[in-house]
Design a protein around this motif. Sequence first.
Motif, PDB file in Angstrom:
ATOM      1  N   ILE A  48       0.968  -1.198   0.056  1.00 16.17           N
ATOM      2  CA  ILE A  48      -0.010  -0.025   0.038  1.00 16.17           C
ATOM      3  C   ILE A  48       0.701   1.350   0.039  1.00 16.17           C
ATOM      4  CG2 ILE A  48      -1.533   1.445   1.342  1.00 16.17           C
ATOM      5  CD1 ILE A  48      -2.976  -0.719   0.357  1.00 16.17           C
ATOM      6  N   GLN A  49       0.774   2.135  -1.075  1.00 14.93           N
ATOM      7  CA  GLN A  49       1.367   3.476  -1.077  1.00 14.93           C
ATOM      8  C   GLN A  49       0.431   4.399  -0.148  1.00 14.93           C
ATOM      9  OE1 GLN A  49       4.172   3.423  -2.248  1.00 14.93           O
ATOM     10  NE2 GLN A  49       4.408   1.694  -3.668  1.00 14.93           N
ATOM     11  N   GLY A  50       1.267   5.489   0.466  1.00 18.25           N
ATOM     12  CA  GLY A  50       0.516   6.399   0.954  1.00 18.25           C
ATOM     13  C   GLY A  50       1.057   7.195   2.249  1.00 18.25           C
ATOM     14  N   TYR A  51       0.443   8.240   2.696  1.00 17.26           N
ATOM     15  CA  TYR A  51       0.978   8.802   3.817  1.00 17.26           C
ATOM     16  C   TYR A  51       0.674   8.186   4.927  1.00 17.26           C
ATOM     17  CZ  TYR A  51       1.618  13.124   0.861  1.00 17.26           C
ATOM     18  OH  TYR A  51       1.909  13.856  -0.202  1.00 17.26           O
ATOM     19  N   GLY A  52       1.607   8.507   6.203  1.00 17.10           N
ATOM     20  CA  GLY A  52       1.408   7.895   7.412  1.00 17.10           C
ATOM     21  C   GLY A  52      -0.049   7.810   7.934  1.00 17.10           C
ATOM     22  N   GLU A  53      -0.726   9.225   8.331  1.00 19.49           N
ATOM     23  CA  GLU A  53      -1.889   9.193   8.725  1.00 19.49           C
ATOM     24  C   GLU A  53      -3.049   8.674   8.022  1.00 19.49           C
ATOM     25  OE1 GLU A  53      -2.378  10.796  11.692  1.00 19.49           O
ATOM     26  OE2 GLU A  53      -0.625  11.494  12.355  1.00 19.49           O
ATOM     27  N   GLU A  54      -2.834   8.707   6.852  1.00 20.85           N
ATOM     28  CA  GLU A  54      -3.924   8.140   6.012  1.00 20.85           C
ATOM     29  C   GLU A  54      -3.937   6.609   5.523  1.00 20.85           C
ATOM     30  OE1 GLU A  54      -4.366  12.611   3.411  1.00 20.85           O
ATOM     31  OE2 GLU A  54      -3.712  10.730   2.192  1.00 20.85           O
ATOM     32  N   ALA A  55      -2.779   6.221   5.426  1.00 20.19           N
ATOM     33  CA  ALA A  55      -2.595   4.810   5.136  1.00 20.19           C
ATOM     34  C   ALA A  55      -1.881   3.995   5.963  1.00 20.19           C
ATOM     35  CB  ALA A  55      -1.960   4.569   3.894  1.00 20.19           C
ATOM     36  N   GLY A  56      -1.011   4.718   6.696  1.00 27.70           N
ATOM     37  CA  GLY A  56      -0.355   3.657   8.003  1.00 27.70           C
ATOM     38  C   GLY A  56      -1.316   3.441   9.181  1.00 27.70           C
ATOM     39  N   ALA A  57      -2.080   4.633   9.701  1.00 30.36           N
ATOM     40  CA  ALA A  57      -2.821   4.590  10.836  1.00 30.36           C
ATOM     41  C   ALA A  57      -4.167   3.726  10.468  1.00 30.36           C
ATOM     42  CB  ALA A  57      -3.268   6.052  10.997  1.00 30.36           C
ATOM     43  N   PRO A  58      -4.530   3.552   9.413  1.00 35.25           N
ATOM     44  CA  PRO A  58      -5.808   2.587   9.401  1.00 35.25           C
ATOM     45  C   PRO A  58      -5.216   1.211   9.373  1.00 35.25           C
ATOM     46  CG  PRO A  58      -6.107   4.248   7.558  1.00 35.25           C
ATOM     47  CD  PRO A  58      -4.642   4.783   8.243  1.00 35.25           C
ATOM     48  N   LEU A  59      -3.985   0.866   9.073  1.00 38.77           N
ATOM     49  CA  LEU A  59      -3.301  -0.385   9.128  1.00 38.77           C
ATOM     50  C   LEU A  59      -3.458  -0.910  10.467  1.00 38.77           C
ATOM     51  CD1 LEU A  59      -2.285  -2.610   7.551  1.00 38.77           C
ATOM     52  CD2 LEU A  59      -0.015  -1.630   7.456  1.00 38.77           C
ATOM     53  N   VAL A  60      -2.795   0.108  11.386  1.00 40.81           N
ATOM     54  CA  VAL A  60      -2.625  -0.130  12.739  1.00 40.81           C
ATOM     55  C   VAL A  60      -3.849  -0.359  13.577  1.00 40.81           C
ATOM     56  CG1 VAL A  60      -1.580   0.967  15.041  1.00 40.81           C
ATOM     57  CG2 VAL A  60      -0.445   1.192  12.697  1.00 40.81           C
ATOM     58  N   GLU A  61      -4.912   0.433  13.138  1.00 41.36           N
ATOM     59  CA  GLU A  61      -6.362   0.274  13.948  1.00 41.36           C
ATOM     60  C   GLU A  61      -7.091  -0.923  13.190  1.00 41.36           C
ATOM     61  OE1 GLU A  61      -8.027   3.998  12.597  1.00 41.36           O
ATOM     62  OE2 GLU A  61      -6.570   5.403  13.672  1.00 41.36           O
ATOM     63  N   HIS A  62      -6.810  -1.435  12.112  1.00 38.54           N
ATOM     64  CA  HIS A  62      -7.670  -2.529  11.533  1.00 38.54           C
ATOM     65  C   HIS A  62      -7.730  -3.657  12.539  1.00 38.54           C
ATOM     66  CE1 HIS A  62      -9.528  -5.075   8.898  1.00 38.54           C
ATOM     67  NE2 HIS A  62      -9.748  -4.181   7.855  1.00 38.54           N
ATOM     68  N   PRO A  63      -9.018  -4.222  12.940  1.00 42.93           N
ATOM     69  CA  PRO A  63      -8.970  -5.280  13.782  1.00 42.93           C
ATOM     70  C   PRO A  63      -8.504  -6.692  13.251  1.00 42.93           C
ATOM     71  CG  PRO A  63     -11.145  -4.601  12.922  1.00 42.93           C
ATOM     72  CD  PRO A  63     -10.373  -3.474  12.556  1.00 42.93           C
ATOM     73  N   GLU A  64      -8.552  -6.685  11.906  1.00 43.80           N
ATOM     74  CA  GLU A  64      -7.966  -8.113  11.373  1.00 43.80           C
ATOM     75  C   GLU A  64      -6.283  -8.021  11.194  1.00 43.80           C
ATOM     76  OE1 GLU A  64      -9.839 -10.602  10.164  1.00 43.80           O
ATOM     77  OE2 GLU A  64     -11.402  -9.871  11.356  1.00 43.80           O
ATOM     78  N   VAL A  65      -5.739  -7.143  11.543  1.00 40.98           N
ATOM     79  CA  VAL A  65      -4.245  -7.095  11.715  1.00 40.98           C
ATOM     80  C   VAL A  65      -3.727  -7.454  12.751  1.00 40.98           C
ATOM     81  CG1 VAL A  65      -2.174  -5.592  11.121  1.00 40.98           C
ATOM     82  CG2 VAL A  65      -4.189  -5.166   9.712  1.00 40.98           C
ATOM     83  N   ASP A  66      -2.880  -8.688  12.731  1.00 41.02           N
ATOM     84  CA  ASP A  66      -2.707  -9.188  14.094  1.00 41.02           C
ATOM     85  C   ASP A  66      -1.143  -8.833  14.934  1.00 41.02           C
ATOM     86  OD1 ASP A  66      -5.026 -11.413  14.240  1.00 41.02           O
ATOM     87  OD2 ASP A  66      -4.120 -11.514  12.100  1.00 41.02           O
TER      88      ASP A  66
END
Length: 488
Positions: free
Chosen positions: A206-224
């Motif tokens: 995934i390409q993108g900025y930290g707040e826009e693409a990084g933060a949702p990855l951290v928040e995602h409940p399906e990421v372990d």
Amino acid sequence: MVNFPQEILNWIDGQQLSAQAGGWFPKLNPNDGQILCQVARSQAEDVAMAVKIARNKQSVWSEVPPVKRGEILHDLVLNLKRRQTEMARVVASETGKSYREALGETAGAIALGLFYASEGQRLYGRTTTSAVAHKHALTVRQPLGVAGLIIAANTPIANVAWKVFPALICGNTAILKAAEDTPATAWLFGEIAQEAGLPPGVLNIIQGYGEEAGAPLVEHPEVDVISFTGSTEVGRKIQAIAGPSLKRISLELGGKNPLVVCDDADLDNAVKWILLSAFSNAGQRCAAASRIIIFDAIYEQLRELLITKTKQLKVGTSDEDDFGPVINLGQLEQMLAAINQARQGGARILVGGDRLRDPQHCNGYYLAPTLLENIPPDANISQTELFGPIAILYRVANFAEALTLANDSPYGLTAAIHTRNLHRAVRFCEQVQAGVAVVNAGTYGSEPHMPFGGFKQSGNGTREPGTEALDVYSQLKDIYINIDPNQL
Ligand code: NAD
């Protein structure tokens, strides 16, 4: 010449996709400030799509025997080796470092990949004894599931390899959030992986900025598991966001690394390593030596040597240059502001201290190699990582003072001492608060088979790479097998 698309897209399930909302951001060339390419500006919905795919593919990938996973990763590494010069050109063009350095960095990524590909044959668990008759006790490693990998731009292909190979060999699928300053390196890695036969969806980029693409990855409940390499400031945010979910977090953060030079040191060797440690890769290394702690007895002599040698450093993008630009204008401006603040506080600028404004450098993000002195250890600039070609000299009376000053930092990543005295060297290694201690060389990162990571605010205690990274990307299961001899 380097060849990569004018539009850098995401890799999701083996497909190249633009951001669903259609956004783009420009990637600028640090050497001249010109646009190199446009990059997909991903948002939460793109991350969600990648996570969904990774989750769907995870059970199939984890059922591939580890030895076979290793063979697939081995093919990926061989393909990276086959395309090494191309990768090095991409790394060089988007970072501004020389091709020579980029080639070396790519070789490091290959060595790391080979190490982890072979781990497929060595994903050791443990067999042990039991207090109960006919009971067998063992532990095995199992994948966590979906790994979110977030990386910094400073050594882009090394950073990709550092996270992707251990995550995948353990049987996780992954979403790599590329650094916004080095999108093409991650994109090319995706292509190389796909071409080598890595099943689609096992690695998504995934390409993108930290707040826009990084933060949702951290928040995602399906990421372990989230493995993050970047600044302490962002690491702290990630820890806070991920905390309530209890997902596993590995944080490889910043440094303000001390290099001590004692009165009995080989000064030529010390100068060589100070220059490399402070200025290589334009100081954009978490392990960069930014605090040079010098015994009083040799302070003037070493300072003069350093001034002379620092002035001889060549700055530019060619293989003959010592280092290139910093990665973006924002970083450069922060460095200049910190130097100015220090100057107003009484700092003496021994060399550099300013942006390079000659015709060859004026459009790029070039800071002159900078040496400062006369700065208190508790000043802002002494305590804050600058991530640029800037080193501060400090004067100390003796070993005890040197050790105290070395440890007077919120960070604790790497440290070095230059001495011929075995007692000083060993005592320093015992007492310095750092994840890596070095005698008579530089503050450098790890070899692929060695664990790297920091004390204090340089991390959260995890170690990558080495076999220790397997502990980040896998979980242990105890298995007890009870047999009944009457059933034989
Ligand atoms: P950074 O923390 O600004 O960014 C790193 C990554 O995090 C980028 O991909 C960025 O997009 C992402 N990010 C930013 N905000 C985010 C958020 N809120 N949520 C999720 N992701 C977010 O760091 P940088 O300036 O790119 O890199 C320099 C830093 O990295 C330095 O502090 C350096 O010491 C550190 N670093 C550490 C190591 C190590 O192994 N310890 C190695 C290399 C670099």
